[in-house]
Design an enzyme around this catalytic site. Structure first.
Site, mmCIF file in Angstrom:
data_model
loop_
_atom_site.group_PDB
_atom_site.id
_atom_site.type_symbol
_atom_site.label_atom_id
_atom_site.label_comp_id
_atom_site.label_asym_id
_atom_site.label_seq_id
_atom_site.Cartn_x
_atom_site.Cartn_y
_atom_site.Cartn_z
ATOM 1 N N THR A 1 -7.176 10.822 12.147
ATOM 2 C CA THR A 1 -6.793 9.828 13.153
ATOM 3 C C THR A 1 -5.276 9.678 13.245
ATOM 4 O O THR A 1 -4.695 9.775 14.325
ATOM 5 C CB THR A 1 -7.435 8.458 12.787
ATOM 6 O OG1 THR A 1 -8.831 8.668 12.612
ATOM 7 C CG2 THR A 1 -7.195 7.429 13.859
ATOM 8 N N LYS B 1 -1.145 4.094 1.778
ATOM 9 C CA LYS B 1 -0.887 2.922 0.906
ATOM 10 C C LYS B 1 -1.339 3.133 -0.539
ATOM 11 O O LYS B 1 -0.721 2.623 -1.463
ATOM 12 C CB LYS B 1 -1.520 1.662 1.483
ATOM 13 C CG LYS B 1 -3.022 1.686 1.469
ATOM 14 C CD LYS B 1 -3.623 0.917 2.609
ATOM 15 C CE LYS B 1 -4.921 1.587 2.981
ATOM 16 N NZ LYS B 1 -5.122 1.755 4.376
ATOM 17 N N GLU C 1 6.918 3.250 6.079
ATOM 18 C CA GLU C 1 6.750 2.065 6.938
ATOM 19 C C GLU C 1 5.290 1.829 7.322
ATOM 20 O O GLU C 1 4.836 0.682 7.392
ATOM 21 C CB GLU C 1 7.595 2.239 8.208
ATOM 22 C CG GLU C 1 7.564 1.076 9.164
ATOM 23 C CD GLU C 1 8.071 -0.216 8.529
ATOM 24 O OE1 GLU C 1 9.267 -0.317 8.253
ATOM 25 O OE2 GLU C 1 7.239 -1.126 8.290
ATOM 26 N N VAL D 1 1.960 -0.272 5.216
ATOM 27 C CA VAL D 1 1.583 -1.689 5.276
ATOM 28 C C VAL D 1 1.781 -2.171 6.713
ATOM 29 O O VAL D 1 2.830 -1.941 7.316
ATOM 30 C CB VAL D 1 2.458 -2.562 4.348
ATOM 31 C CG1 VAL D 1 2.031 -4.028 4.429
ATOM 32 C CG2 VAL D 1 2.400 -2.063 2.917
ATOM 33 N N GLY E 1 0.437 -1.210 9.481
ATOM 34 C CA GLY E 1 0.335 -0.215 10.556
ATOM 35 C C GLY E 1 1.627 -0.120 11.352
ATOM 36 O O GLY E 1 2.667 0.292 10.834
ATOM 37 N N GLY F 1 -16.778 1.246 15.367
ATOM 38 C CA GLY F 1 -15.807 2.138 14.725
ATOM 39 C C GLY F 1 -14.606 1.400 14.139
ATOM 40 O O GLY F 1 -13.647 2.019 13.688
ATOM 41 N N ASP G 1 -7.965 -2.969 0.015
ATOM 42 C CA ASP G 1 -6.922 -2.470 0.926
ATOM 43 C C ASP G 1 -5.762 -3.483 0.983
ATOM 44 O O ASP G 1 -4.590 -3.122 0.820
ATOM 45 C CB ASP G 1 -7.545 -2.259 2.314
ATOM 46 C CG ASP G 1 -6.552 -1.869 3.374
ATOM 47 O OD1 ASP G 1 -6.230 -0.675 3.455
ATOM 48 O OD2 ASP G 1 -6.087 -2.753 4.118
ATOM 49 N N LYS H 1 -1.676 -3.289 -0.323
ATOM 50 C CA LYS H 1 -0.564 -3.620 0.590
ATOM 51 C C LYS H 1 0.314 -4.738 0.020
ATOM 52 O O LYS H 1 1.539 -4.653 0.078
ATOM 53 C CB LYS H 1 -1.121 -3.986 1.964
ATOM 54 C CG LYS H 1 -1.725 -2.775 2.689
ATOM 55 C CD LYS H 1 -2.502 -3.210 3.920
ATOM 56 C CE LYS H 1 -3.051 -2.015 4.687
ATOM 57 N NZ LYS H 1 -4.033 -2.409 5.718
HETATM 58 N N1 HSE Z 1 -8.693 -0.371 6.995
HETATM 59 C C1 HSE Z 1 -7.371 -0.845 7.260
HETATM 60 C C2 HSE Z 1 -7.465 -2.141 8.066
HETATM 61 C C3 HSE Z 1 -6.606 0.215 8.001
HETATM 62 O O1 HSE Z 1 -8.564 -2.495 8.523
HETATM 63 O O2 HSE Z 1 -6.466 -2.831 8.220
HETATM 64 C C4 HSE Z 1 -5.129 0.064 7.939
HETATM 65 O O3 HSE Z 1 -4.620 0.179 6.646
#
Ligand code: HSE
Length: 408
Positions: free
Chosen positions: A15, A104, A128, A131, A133, A186, A200, A204
């Site tokens: 992606t 990350k 960058e 964290v 996006g 998705g 996650d 971060k």
């Molecule tokens: N799975 C993560 C989120 C993707 O939903 O924020 C971005 O790190």
């Protein structure tokens, strides 16, 4: 003015990798102007082939082809996961190639070491996109906010869980129902554990804390609680309190101690992060001279993440042969035990107030009642109490239905 051709190798055509290619194609002219070089994707490393896609002519399956090509000066690592990303990135830096990554897991675990190698080679390791996006947060912490001592970073750092919590709140749906919908659309992974259990967000906040305090914050040390125990009934109570429930990653300096945690928080609608909904992320930073500053935007997704990666490529191109100093030593920062951190708690018990009040007063002293939302339940908010003390008192409440930390 465009001077040179600058070749890059992209590791991973998933992606984010395909997003990087798309961003470089879409904004080619302005990107080249800003980079002062013509950025050319020379190779894309992937295990797969992409017949019919123009990228196929750049696809290689052997990393050594990229590593050993002296014309490649910048590597973009967008594979995710610690291995083989760590081995590939380390070899690239040791070979004198700058690296830009969105990974990350890699940055949280090996950031200090990889920055050190980049420094010794007069090149750059930039992250960058790891964290928030597409939200600029790493560069602000590393450059724009350097006049400040950072006192707090609190963020909604995970888009998937923010989408789930927002939908639960707006539509009164249960966690499982919304998770399934998010997976069908998705937004959430088929294996949603990393998002919904807070892992996650934990990585971060570990990265942001390491940058804010200049030392290694190990994500394993950060107390982490996800959103799987938040129910539609909790959301009803939040509404009655003019509040919302968000998954926060927080890191705070209190005197000389640093506390860090990932956990759902009930916050008032007045809180600056309360309006951060759906897949958006928001990051609140407090500095000792600046005061408060907020960053808001798309924290996930192909193009927002690729936008941050490509901005790093431009930065790396502008700093060929010069290391942009980043203070993140490999010395471990010992986080303080969160048992000492003080917090208010929202608590729900089965049985009405009359059945519960004596025990509640005995344990917590005076509490603030919450208006009845469900018949046969009693809900209240404690005063500020240390986490450890709360945990011990909570164990005496055999009829507890849920408890959520309160940020108002
Ligand atoms: N799975 C993560 C989120 C993707 O939903 O924020 C971005 O790190």
């Amino acid at each position: 003015m465009v001077i040179n051709m600058l070749n890059i190798g992209v590791l991973g055509y998933g992606t984010v990798g395909s997003g990087v290619v798309e961003v470089l194609n879409t904004n080619q002219e302005s990107i080249n102007k800003k980079a002062g070089n013509e950025i050319n994707i020379k190779y894309v490393l992937d295990l797969r082939d992409f017949p019919g896609d123009p990228i196929q002519e750049k696809i290689v399956h052997d990393y050594d082809v990229i590593l050993n090509d002296p014309d490649v000066q910048i590597i973009v690592e967008v594979m995710g996961g610690v291995e083989p990303a760590y081995t590939f990135v380390k070899k690239a830096l040791q070979a004198g190639k700058s690296v830009c990554t969105s990974n990350k897991e890699l940055v949280a675990k090996h950031g200090a070491e990889l920055l050190e190698i980049a420094k010794s080679k007069h090149i750059n390791f930039l992250f960058e996109a790891s964290v928030g996006g597409g939200i600029p947060i790493i560069r602000p912490l590393n450059q724009s906010l350097t006049a400040d001592e950072i006192e707090e970073i609190t963020g909604i750092l995970n888009g998937t869980t923010n989408y789930i919590l927002t939908k639960m709140s707006k539509e009164g749906l249960a966690f499982d129902e919304v998770l399934k919908d998010a997976q069908d659309k998705g937004y959430a992974e088929r294996n949603p554990e990393a998002d919904v259990e807070g892992y996650d967000a934990c990585r971060k906040i570990a990265i942001l804390s390491s940058l804010a305090f200049g030392m290694q914050v190990d994500y394993e040390d950060i107390y982490t609680e996800g959103i799987t125990k938040i129910t539609d009934v909790d959301m009803k109570y939040a509404k009655a309190l003019n509040a919302s429930i968000k998954l926060f990653g927080t890191s705070k300096k209190v005197n000389d101690e640093v506390f860090a945690m990932v956990s759902p928080m009930m916050i008032s609608e007045e809180h600056p992060l309360a309006g951060v909904n759906d897949v958006f992320n928001g990051i609140f930073v407090s500095g000792n001279v600046l005061g408060d500053v907020m960053f808001y935007g798309r924290g996930a997704g192909k193009l927002p993440t690729a936008s941050a990666v490509v901005a790093d490529v431009v930065d790396a191109a502008k700093h060929l042969g010069t290391n942009i100093m980043t203070i993140w030593s490999n010395k471990k920062l010992e986080l303080s035990d969160i048992k000492k951190a003080k917090q208010k708690f929202f608590v729900r018990l089965s049985g009405d107030k009359n059945m519960n009040i004596a025990k509640v007063n005995e344990l917590f002293g005076a509490v603030t009642d919450v208006e009845e939302v469900i018949a046969g339940e009693y809900a209240f908010i404690t005063g500020e109490i240390a986490e450890g003390e709360f945990a011990q008192k909570q164990s005496e409440l055999t009829n507890m239905l849920n408890r959520i930390r309160v940020g108002f």
